[in-house]
Design a protein around this motif. Structure first.
Motif, PDB file in Angstrom:
ATOM      1  N   LYS A  67     -10.154   1.019   0.095  1.00  0.00           N
ATOM      2  CA  LYS A  67      -9.097   0.225  -0.554  1.00  0.00           C
ATOM      3  C   LYS A  67      -9.001  -1.129   0.131  1.00  0.00           C
ATOM      4  O   LYS A  67      -9.076  -1.216   1.363  1.00  0.00           O
ATOM      5  CB  LYS A  67      -7.741   0.945  -0.466  1.00  0.00           C
ATOM      6  CG  LYS A  67      -7.672   2.204  -1.309  1.00  0.00           C
ATOM      7  CD  LYS A  67      -6.246   2.704  -1.443  1.00  0.00           C
ATOM      8  CE  LYS A  67      -6.202   3.869  -2.448  1.00  0.00           C
ATOM      9  NZ  LYS A  67      -4.833   4.312  -2.739  1.00  0.00           N
ATOM     10  N   LEU A  68      -8.848  -2.161  -0.680  1.00  0.00           N
ATOM     11  CA  LEU A  68      -8.715  -3.519  -0.153  1.00  0.00           C
ATOM     12  C   LEU A  68      -7.384  -4.082  -0.627  1.00  0.00           C
ATOM     13  O   LEU A  68      -6.975  -3.836  -1.768  1.00  0.00           O
ATOM     14  CB  LEU A  68      -9.858  -4.398  -0.669  1.00  0.00           C
ATOM     15  CG  LEU A  68     -11.280  -3.864  -0.429  1.00  0.00           C
ATOM     16  CD1 LEU A  68     -12.310  -4.780  -1.095  1.00  0.00           C
ATOM     17  CD2 LEU A  68     -11.577  -3.730   1.059  1.00  0.00           C
ATOM     18  N   PHE A 112      -7.472  -4.676   5.320  1.00  0.00           N
ATOM     19  CA  PHE A 112      -6.531  -5.710   4.866  1.00  0.00           C
ATOM     20  C   PHE A 112      -6.208  -6.685   5.981  1.00  0.00           C
ATOM     21  O   PHE A 112      -6.420  -6.380   7.162  1.00  0.00           O
ATOM     22  CB  PHE A 112      -5.261  -5.064   4.297  1.00  0.00           C
ATOM     23  CG  PHE A 112      -4.675  -3.936   5.090  1.00  0.00           C
ATOM     24  CD1 PHE A 112      -3.936  -4.182   6.241  1.00  0.00           C
ATOM     25  CD2 PHE A 112      -4.850  -2.604   4.682  1.00  0.00           C
ATOM     26  CE1 PHE A 112      -3.376  -3.133   6.954  1.00  0.00           C
ATOM     27  CE2 PHE A 112      -4.295  -1.541   5.405  1.00  0.00           C
ATOM     28  CZ  PHE A 112      -3.557  -1.803   6.537  1.00  0.00           C
ATOM     29  N   ALA A 141      -8.714   1.867   4.339  1.00  0.00           N
ATOM     30  CA  ALA A 141      -8.152   0.637   3.772  1.00  0.00           C
ATOM     31  C   ALA A 141      -8.414  -0.514   4.725  1.00  0.00           C
ATOM     32  O   ALA A 141      -8.309  -0.359   5.942  1.00  0.00           O
ATOM     33  CB  ALA A 141      -6.653   0.803   3.538  1.00  0.00           C
ATOM     34  N   ALA A 172      -7.166   0.832   8.281  1.00  0.00           N
ATOM     35  CA  ALA A 172      -6.276   2.001   8.242  1.00  0.00           C
ATOM     36  C   ALA A 172      -7.058   3.177   7.666  1.00  0.00           C
ATOM     37  O   ALA A 172      -7.584   3.097   6.554  1.00  0.00           O
ATOM     38  CB  ALA A 172      -5.043   1.717   7.400  1.00  0.00           C
ATOM     39  N   HIS A 216      -4.119   6.201   6.145  1.00  0.00           N
ATOM     40  CA  HIS A 216      -2.760   5.639   6.308  1.00  0.00           C
ATOM     41  C   HIS A 216      -2.350   5.388   7.745  1.00  0.00           C
ATOM     42  O   HIS A 216      -1.170   5.128   8.002  1.00  0.00           O
ATOM     43  CB  HIS A 216      -1.705   6.524   5.614  1.00  0.00           C
ATOM     44  CG  HIS A 216      -2.068   6.886   4.204  1.00  0.00           C
ATOM     45  ND1 HIS A 216      -1.726   8.075   3.628  1.00  0.00           N
ATOM     46  CD2 HIS A 216      -2.783   6.219   3.267  1.00  0.00           C
ATOM     47  CE1 HIS A 216      -2.202   8.124   2.385  1.00  0.00           C
ATOM     48  NE2 HIS A 216      -2.845   7.006   2.146  1.00  0.00           N
ATOM     49  N   LYS A 217      -3.312   5.478   8.684  1.00  0.00           N
ATOM     50  CA  LYS A 217      -2.996   5.146  10.088  1.00  0.00           C
ATOM     51  C   LYS A 217      -3.904   4.005  10.535  1.00  0.00           C
ATOM     52  O   LYS A 217      -5.126   4.064  10.294  1.00  0.00           O
ATOM     53  CB  LYS A 217      -3.289   6.342  11.012  1.00  0.00           C
ATOM     54  CG  LYS A 217      -2.440   7.552  10.760  1.00  0.00           C
ATOM     55  CD  LYS A 217      -1.239   7.559  11.674  1.00  0.00           C
ATOM     56  CE  LYS A 217      -0.460   8.865  11.473  1.00  0.00           C
ATOM     57  NZ  LYS A 217       0.920   8.735  11.975  1.00  0.00           N
ATOM     58  N   VAL A 218      -3.346   3.033  11.215  1.00  0.00           N
ATOM     59  CA  VAL A 218      -4.162   1.937  11.735  1.00  0.00           C
ATOM     60  C   VAL A 218      -5.075   2.480  12.828  1.00  0.00           C
ATOM     61  O   VAL A 218      -4.632   3.236  13.702  1.00  0.00           O
ATOM     62  CB  VAL A 218      -3.269   0.801  12.275  1.00  0.00           C
ATOM     63  CG1 VAL A 218      -4.094  -0.247  13.023  1.00  0.00           C
ATOM     64  CG2 VAL A 218      -2.510   0.142  11.129  1.00  0.00           C
ATOM     65  N   GLU A 257       1.346   4.625  -0.330  1.00  0.00           N
ATOM     66  CA  GLU A 257       1.395   5.859   0.477  1.00  0.00           C
ATOM     67  C   GLU A 257       1.553   5.528   1.959  1.00  0.00           C
ATOM     68  O   GLU A 257       2.328   6.161   2.680  1.00  0.00           O
ATOM     69  CB  GLU A 257       0.113   6.681   0.286  1.00  0.00           C
ATOM     70  CG  GLU A 257      -0.230   6.979  -1.167  1.00  0.00           C
ATOM     71  CD  GLU A 257      -1.009   5.852  -1.844  1.00  0.00           C
ATOM     72  OE1 GLU A 257      -1.193   4.773  -1.227  1.00  0.00           O
ATOM     73  OE2 GLU A 257      -1.426   6.047  -3.005  1.00  0.00           O
ATOM     74  N   MET A 258       0.802   4.519   2.398  1.00  0.00           N
ATOM     75  CA  MET A 258       0.877   4.171   3.815  1.00  0.00           C
ATOM     76  C   MET A 258       2.225   3.537   4.150  1.00  0.00           C
ATOM     77  O   MET A 258       2.813   3.822   5.206  1.00  0.00           O
ATOM     78  CB  MET A 258      -0.258   3.225   4.190  1.00  0.00           C
ATOM     79  CG  MET A 258      -0.243   2.868   5.663  1.00  0.00           C
ATOM     80  SD  MET A 258      -1.692   1.888   6.148  1.00  0.00           S
ATOM     81  CE  MET A 258      -1.175   1.340   7.783  1.00  0.00           C
ATOM     82  N   TRP A 270       2.365  -7.366   1.935  1.00  0.00           N
ATOM     83  CA  TRP A 270       1.819  -8.720   2.074  1.00  0.00           C
ATOM     84  C   TRP A 270       2.550  -9.629   1.105  1.00  0.00           C
ATOM     85  O   TRP A 270       2.657  -9.322  -0.091  1.00  0.00           O
ATOM     86  CB  TRP A 270       0.323  -8.737   1.773  1.00  0.00           C
ATOM     87  CG  TRP A 270      -0.437  -7.863   2.715  1.00  0.00           C
ATOM     88  CD1 TRP A 270      -0.967  -8.223   3.917  1.00  0.00           C
ATOM     89  CD2 TRP A 270      -0.735  -6.468   2.538  1.00  0.00           C
ATOM     90  NE1 TRP A 270      -1.571  -7.132   4.511  1.00  0.00           N
ATOM     91  CE2 TRP A 270      -1.440  -6.047   3.687  1.00  0.00           C
ATOM     92  CE3 TRP A 270      -0.460  -5.525   1.534  1.00  0.00           C
ATOM     93  CZ2 TRP A 270      -1.880  -4.733   3.855  1.00  0.00           C
ATOM     94  CZ3 TRP A 270      -0.904  -4.220   1.702  1.00  0.00           C
ATOM     95  CH2 TRP A 270      -1.599  -3.842   2.848  1.00  0.00           C
ATOM     96  N   SER A 278       4.779   6.268   4.648  1.00  0.00           N
ATOM     97  CA  SER A 278       4.649   7.060   5.877  1.00  0.00           C
ATOM     98  C   SER A 278       4.923   6.211   7.113  1.00  0.00           C
ATOM     99  O   SER A 278       5.527   6.682   8.079  1.00  0.00           O
ATOM    100  CB  SER A 278       3.291   7.763   5.948  1.00  0.00           C
ATOM    101  OG  SER A 278       2.266   6.848   6.253  1.00  0.00           O
ATOM    102  N   TYR A 333       0.911  -1.156   0.000  1.00  0.00           N
ATOM    103  CA  TYR A 333       0.000   0.000   0.000  1.00  0.00           C
ATOM    104  C   TYR A 333       0.944   1.198   0.000  1.00  0.00           C
ATOM    105  O   TYR A 333       1.450   1.602   1.064  1.00  0.00           O
ATOM    106  CB  TYR A 333      -0.835  -0.087   1.272  1.00  0.00           C
ATOM    107  CG  TYR A 333      -1.867   0.974   1.535  1.00  0.00           C
ATOM    108  CD1 TYR A 333      -2.149   2.011   0.642  1.00  0.00           C
ATOM    109  CD2 TYR A 333      -2.602   0.935   2.722  1.00  0.00           C
ATOM    110  CE1 TYR A 333      -3.123   2.955   0.930  1.00  0.00           C
ATOM    111  CE2 TYR A 333      -3.571   1.868   3.022  1.00  0.00           C
ATOM    112  CZ  TYR A 333      -3.817   2.886   2.130  1.00  0.00           C
ATOM    113  OH  TYR A 333      -4.783   3.822   2.431  1.00  0.00           O
ATOM    114  N   GLU A 339      -9.805   8.120   3.289  1.00  0.00           N
ATOM    115  CA  GLU A 339      -9.427   6.877   2.620  1.00  0.00           C
ATOM    116  C   GLU A 339      -9.383   5.786   3.680  1.00  0.00           C
ATOM    117  O   GLU A 339      -8.593   5.862   4.629  1.00  0.00           O
ATOM    118  CB  GLU A 339      -8.048   7.051   1.967  1.00  0.00           C
ATOM    119  CG  GLU A 339      -7.529   5.796   1.289  1.00  0.00           C
ATOM    120  CD  GLU A 339      -6.293   6.070   0.427  1.00  0.00           C
ATOM    121  OE1 GLU A 339      -6.357   6.981  -0.432  1.00  0.00           O
ATOM    122  OE2 GLU A 339      -5.267   5.401   0.628  1.00  0.00           O
TER     123      GLU A 339
END
Lengths: 154, 92, 154, 92
Positions: free
Chosen positions: B6-7, B86, B84, B65, B68-70, A54-55, A122, A58, A52, B82
């Protein structure tokens, strides 16, 4: 740039040289991960690394920064590949430079342990009976927890 | 008012989608008192798409996420976010 | 050869390549020590490393072997210099290859900690006010003890 | 009947010798019961050479290596052995 995400093989020589530079600190530790040729008894043909973007960028920047502060690093660098990776090729490289060996080595280990559980990559292994997603490993979670606990202690 | 879903990895494969927009208007709010939409609300709405979605989104170790942060499922989702979803990460 | 004692600078690129070989294990960790440019507030001009050749070789071989057995290493290597070493040059290099990252990294750290207290080398720093023998560090002894204790536990 | 004595680092410097042969015939045995010569016997004999030797050989952290292995002062010394004396190691 302290973090690189790339499809091409990791040039460990160039990465090391870039980390150390002209004026090395007293202690430099590195870790390189390679694609396994076996998982248990099954031969691995190749590894696919989904990520992923972008993530991943960061998360790696942040965990590197945190390790740098915690262990007083002079310089650090993380390189992670994605895409299709043949057996025995590089997957990941981390390097840490510090004034003392304990800090450099612990920072490498902390970055690797944190990356394993926190960075969005992954693995899918291509084997004789098709492809299969690599299951996450409980042991990795335990290794990650160690750093959280010892962080709280300090 | 929409968010991007997003997946990744086995979840992407199981559901046959990697990225789509989700209109927030159709998502039930958390409860009568609070009008916020949470990650849990989104998961509930997507789970209603069928048993495949329900099973895939309710696996025990699913990671969420947000930007972009969990986050935990109680995180509040807003227009333009956004989200995500997963399985546990296996890089390195 | 798994141990090298030498006067010439350590070629970290060649050492890494020799360690990894054609068929790398999944995990490779390295540590490189460099000559400090400062000790506390005193600039260091150069470092002299005195050693006891026969004993240094046998101690390094033995501690490497012990780490290899304890951590299940696939390959390992230790290189230590002696003689006069200019500032910012390499002093020591250790590398460990294993199937898992924890083993490779711990083996590197264990080899370094053991080497520091058990291998017969003595540093003398050339400073602005002449040369002085580097005092041994209590912290190094504590780091060494850790490995003894955890060895007894397993 | 002799052994080789080696001195390193600050000890070598303080005593001005790096290596010499020591005749075992002149070393007093450990006690009347046991006729063995130990590292302690050797240190005692060398310490008798003068105050410089005495002070240097009785510093608290002195390391004794007999035939390349670190030993305690009760280790038994035999003809042809190599006994090295030095301060704590500071390599790496």
């Amino acid at each position: 740039m302290t973090v690189s995400l790339q499809t091409e093989p990791i040039d460990v020589v160039a990465e090391y040289a870039a980390l150390v530079g002209e004026a090395p600190g007293a202690a430099v530790a590195t870790f390189t991960g390679y694609v396994r040729n076996y998982t248990g008894e099954d031969p691995v043909g190749a590894l696919e690394l989904e990520h992923y973007p972008e993530m991943a960028l960061s998360v790696l920047e942040e965990l590197g920064q945190q390790a740098a502060e915690r262990f007083g690093l002079l310089r650090w660098r993380i390189v992670h590949r994605f895409g299709v990776l043949p057996v025995s090729e590089t997957i990941v490289w981390v390097g840490a430079m510090a004034d003392h060996r304990g800090e450099a080595i612990s920072a490498c280990e902390c970055m690797m342990d944190t990356l394993k559980t926190d960075a969005p990559f992954w693995k899918r292994e291509q084997g004789p009976s098709g492809a299969r997603w690599v299951a996450s490993c409980e042991h990795d979670g335990q290794r990650r927890e160690r750093w959280k606990r010892s962080e709280e202690r300090t | 008012m929409s968010i991007t879903i997003k997946l990744f990895a086995s979840l992407r494969e199981a559901l046959g989608e990697s990225e789509f927009q989700l209109e927030l208007g159709a998502i039930p709010v958390e409860n009568e008192v609070s009008s916020v939409i949470t990650v849990a609300s989104i998961k509930a709405a997507l789970s209603a798409r069928g048993s495949q979605w329900h099973d895939a989104l309710n696996q025990p170790n699913l990671v969420h996420a947000l930007n972009h942060k969990v986050v935990y499922v109680d995180a509040i989702v807003a227009d333009g976010d956004e989200l995500a979803l997963f399985p546990p990460m296996t890089g390195g």
